[in-house]
Scaffold this motif. Structure first.
Motif, PDB file in Angstrom:
ATOM      1  N   PRO A   1     -18.304  19.696   7.385  1.00 41.32           N
ATOM      2  CA  PRO A   1     -19.214  18.708   7.969  1.00 41.32           C
ATOM      3  C   PRO A   1     -18.470  17.853   8.992  1.00 41.32           C
ATOM      4  N   PRO A   2     -19.193  17.139   9.831  1.00 41.35           N
ATOM      5  CA  PRO A   2     -18.519  16.221  10.762  1.00 41.35           C
ATOM      6  C   PRO A   2     -17.679  15.212   9.980  1.00 41.35           C
ATOM      7  N   ALA A   3     -16.456  14.955  10.403  1.00 42.13           N
ATOM      8  CA  ALA A   3     -15.558  14.087   9.639  1.00 42.13           C
ATOM      9  C   ALA A   3     -14.600  13.356  10.558  1.00 42.13           C
ATOM     10  N   LEU A   4     -14.108  12.212  10.069  1.00 41.99           N
ATOM     11  CA  LEU A   4     -13.067  11.442  10.751  1.00 41.99           C
ATOM     12  C   LEU A   4     -11.872  11.366   9.811  1.00 41.99           C
ATOM     13  N   VAL A   5     -10.713  11.796  10.264  1.00 39.57           N
ATOM     14  CA  VAL A   5      -9.513  11.800   9.431  1.00 39.57           C
ATOM     15  C   VAL A   5      -8.868  10.415   9.439  1.00 39.57           C
ATOM     16  N   LEU A   6      -8.697   9.821   8.256  1.00 44.90           N
ATOM     17  CA  LEU A   6      -8.035   8.532   8.084  1.00 44.90           C
ATOM     18  C   LEU A   6      -6.947   8.650   7.007  1.00 44.90           C
ATOM     19  N   LEU A   7      -6.077   7.652   6.954  1.00 44.84           N
ATOM     20  CA  LEU A   7      -4.968   7.673   5.993  1.00 44.84           C
ATOM     21  C   LEU A   7      -5.398   7.019   4.679  1.00 44.84           C
ATOM     22  N   PRO A   8      -5.422   7.767   3.559  1.00 40.95           N
ATOM     23  CA  PRO A   8      -5.775   7.165   2.265  1.00 40.95           C
ATOM     24  C   PRO A   8      -4.578   6.470   1.636  1.00 40.95           C
ATOM     25  N   CYS A   9      -4.742   5.205   1.246  1.00 46.22           N
ATOM     26  CA  CYS A   9      -3.668   4.443   0.611  1.00 46.22           C
ATOM     27  C   CYS A   9      -4.203   3.741  -0.634  1.00 46.22           C
ATOM     28  N   ILE A  10      -3.304   3.502  -1.588  1.00 41.49           N
ATOM     29  CA  ILE A  10      -3.667   2.840  -2.830  1.00 41.49           C
ATOM     30  C   ILE A  10      -2.875   1.544  -2.930  1.00 41.49           C
ATOM     31  N   HIS A  11      -3.531   0.471  -3.391  1.00 43.64           N
ATOM     32  CA  HIS A  11      -2.894  -0.853  -3.493  1.00 43.64           C
ATOM     33  C   HIS A  11      -2.057  -0.946  -4.760  1.00 43.64           C
ATOM     34  N   ILE A  12      -0.846  -1.514  -4.663  1.00 36.59           N
ATOM     35  CA  ILE A  12       0.047  -1.556  -5.818  1.00 36.59           C
ATOM     36  C   ILE A  12      -0.339  -2.705  -6.753  1.00 36.59           C
TER      37      ILE A  12
ATOM     38  N   TRP B   1       0.847  -1.197   0.000  1.00 36.05           N
ATOM     39  CA  TRP B   1       0.000   0.000   0.000  1.00 36.05           C
ATOM     40  C   TRP B   1       0.881   1.244   0.000  1.00 36.05           C
ATOM     41  N   LEU B   2       0.538   2.197  -0.841  1.00 35.77           N
ATOM     42  CA  LEU B   2       1.256   3.467  -0.902  1.00 35.77           C
ATOM     43  C   LEU B   2       0.314   4.584  -0.497  1.00 35.77           C
ATOM     44  N   ILE B   3       0.839   5.559   0.247  1.00 32.56           N
ATOM     45  CA  ILE B   3       0.018   6.682   0.706  1.00 32.56           C
ATOM     46  C   ILE B   3      -0.357   7.564  -0.483  1.00 32.56           C
ATOM     47  N   CYS B   4      -1.618   7.943  -0.551  1.00 29.15           N
ATOM     48  CA  CYS B   4      -2.105   8.800  -1.643  1.00 29.15           C
ATOM     49  C   CYS B   4      -1.739  10.253  -1.355  1.00 29.15           C
ATOM     50  N   ASN B   5      -0.459  10.562  -1.517  1.00 31.49           N
ATOM     51  CA  ASN B   5       0.027  11.919  -1.256  1.00 31.49           C
ATOM     52  C   ASN B   5       0.565  12.590  -2.515  1.00 31.49           C
ATOM     53  N   GLY B   6       0.243  12.034  -3.682  1.00 31.35           N
ATOM     54  CA  GLY B   6       0.651  12.643  -4.936  1.00 31.35           C
ATOM     55  C   GLY B   6       2.087  12.396  -5.330  1.00 31.35           C
ATOM     56  N   GLN B   7       2.817  11.565  -4.574  1.00 31.83           N
ATOM     57  CA  GLN B   7       4.230  11.360  -4.871  1.00 31.83           C
ATOM     58  C   GLN B   7       4.429  10.678  -6.216  1.00 31.83           C
ATOM     59  N   ALA B   8       5.590  10.915  -6.824  1.00 30.87           N
ATOM     60  CA  ALA B   8       5.963  10.248  -8.071  1.00 30.87           C
ATOM     61  C   ALA B   8       6.682   8.947  -7.734  1.00 30.87           C
ATOM     62  N   VAL B   9       6.265   7.846  -8.354  1.00 29.19           N
ATOM     63  CA  VAL B   9       6.871   6.543  -8.106  1.00 29.19           C
ATOM     64  C   VAL B   9       7.266   5.893  -9.429  1.00 29.19           C
ATOM     65  N   SER B  10       8.080   4.851  -9.350  1.00 32.16           N
ATOM     66  CA  SER B  10       8.630   4.196 -10.532  1.00 32.16           C
ATOM     67  C   SER B  10       7.560   3.431 -11.316  1.00 32.16           C
ATOM     68  N   ARG B  11       7.581   3.602 -12.630  1.00 28.89           N
ATOM     69  CA  ARG B  11       6.631   2.883 -13.487  1.00 28.89           C
ATOM     70  C   ARG B  11       6.971   1.401 -13.571  1.00 28.89           C
ATOM     71  N   SER B  12       8.252   1.074 -13.494  1.00 26.55           N
ATOM     72  CA  SER B  12       8.656  -0.328 -13.583  1.00 26.55           C
ATOM     73  C   SER B  12       8.493  -1.041 -12.241  1.00 26.55           C
ATOM     74  N   ALA B  13       8.844  -0.373 -11.143  1.00 26.96           N
ATOM     75  CA  ALA B  13       8.728  -0.998  -9.823  1.00 26.96           C
ATOM     76  C   ALA B  13       7.271  -1.243  -9.451  1.00 26.96           C
ATOM     77  N   TYR B  14       6.371  -0.384  -9.928  1.00 25.29           N
ATOM     78  CA  TYR B  14       4.949  -0.527  -9.643  1.00 25.29           C
ATOM     79  C   TYR B  14       4.184  -0.670 -10.952  1.00 25.29           C
ATOM     80  N   ALA B  15       4.628  -1.657 -11.749  1.00 26.88           N
ATOM     81  CA  ALA B  15       4.062  -1.859 -13.086  1.00 26.88           C
ATOM     82  C   ALA B  15       2.571  -2.170 -13.034  1.00 26.88           C
ATOM     83  N   GLY B  16       2.143  -2.977 -12.057  1.00 27.12           N
ATOM     84  CA  GLY B  16       0.732  -3.315 -11.941  1.00 27.12           C
ATOM     85  C   GLY B  16      -0.129  -2.099 -11.668  1.00 27.12           C
TER      86      GLY B  16
END
Length: 250
Positions: free
Chosen positions: A239-250, A120-135
């Motif tokens: 609005p009422p909200a709960l802060v959680l960590l957004p992650c994306i599956h590789i 899982w990678l944090i959805c923070n807009g970072q640039a990551v490798s196209r080959s390392a995360y090909a899927g």
């Protein structure tokens, strides 16, 4: 090991007669009524073929001058099997670790300050490798940014953002904002008042103004909900909200 038969050897492989029933060897009888079993050419050939095929199966070429080839072939086969098992275990472990039932690109929220594991990678807009995360790159491409344009791509940015449902416009970035508040009002004459939008008039009378004489007076009011129903529903834009960590599956 290879065939070495000298005296009495022939060049043609012996055939097994179809009408011969399989049997078992015997030492014969002490009285001479039953003769002891004598291995024939068929038996010798069968044993040799089994040994030679075992040697070849281990990737070894039969050599009549090497009497350790069967041992070498068996060890080679064991090594091959062990390697195959090791590879299979590694693949299974990798699949289990990735929990493959979760597709690449799936986004989940976690009640932690860091991603649960390397899948899982944090959805923070970072640039990551196209080959390392090909899927993952295959799943989302450059929808959220092309990185350096060749070897990297960007992850979605969800920090301090909410998610908005869509289909044909998936990946669209929307800026914060509220509808504009508009309204107009006109001066009134002899008790006639005019206002629209967020403004409205009340208590319009025709009488002397305070501190003066003659003319009309009244009250103008401002109510944003008269312009758009989104206003007045809550005391805050947040609005009422709960802060959680957004992650994306590789």
């Amino acid at each position: 090991m290879d065939r070495i038969f000298l005296s009495g050897a022939v060049q043609n492989e012996p055939n097994i007669p179809d009408d011969v029933d399989p049997g078992y060897p015997t030492d014969g009888s002490s009285g001479g009524g039953i003769a002891s079993t004598v291995p024939g050419a068929i038996w010798y050939n069968a044993v040799m073929m089994e040994l030679i095929n075992a040697i070849k199966g281990g990737g070894v070429t039969p050599d009549r001058h090497d009497n350790a080839q069967l041992d070498a072939a068996i060890k080679a086969q064991i090594k091959t099997v062990n390697q195959a098992l090791s590879d299979a275990v590694a693949q299974i472990q990798a699949k289990v670790a990735q929990v493959e039932i979760v597709p690449a690109g799936a986004i989940m929220f976690f009640p932690t300050s860091s991603s649960p594991n390397a899948n899982w990678l944090i959805c923070n807009g970072q640039a990551v490798s196209r080959s390392a995360y090909a899927g993952l790159f295959s799943a989302i491409g450059t929808k959220y940014g092309s990185g350096n344009g060749s070897t990297t791509f960007n992850l979605p940015y969800l920090i301090d953002k909410t998610v908005w449902g869509g289909q044909s416009n998936v990946g669209e970035q929307r800026s914060a904002g509220l509808p504009n508040i508009t309204g107009t009002f006109l001066n009134w004459t002899r008790g006639n008042a005019s206002a629209d939008g967020s403004f409205y008039a009340s208590d319009v009378t025709s009488r002397g103004l305070k501190g003066g004489s003659g003319g009309d007076e009244g009250r103008y009011h401002f109510d944003a909900s008269r312009s758009n129903g989104i206003y007045g529903r809550s005391g805050t834009v947040q609005p009422p909200a709960l802060v959680l960590l957004p992650c994306i599956h590789i």
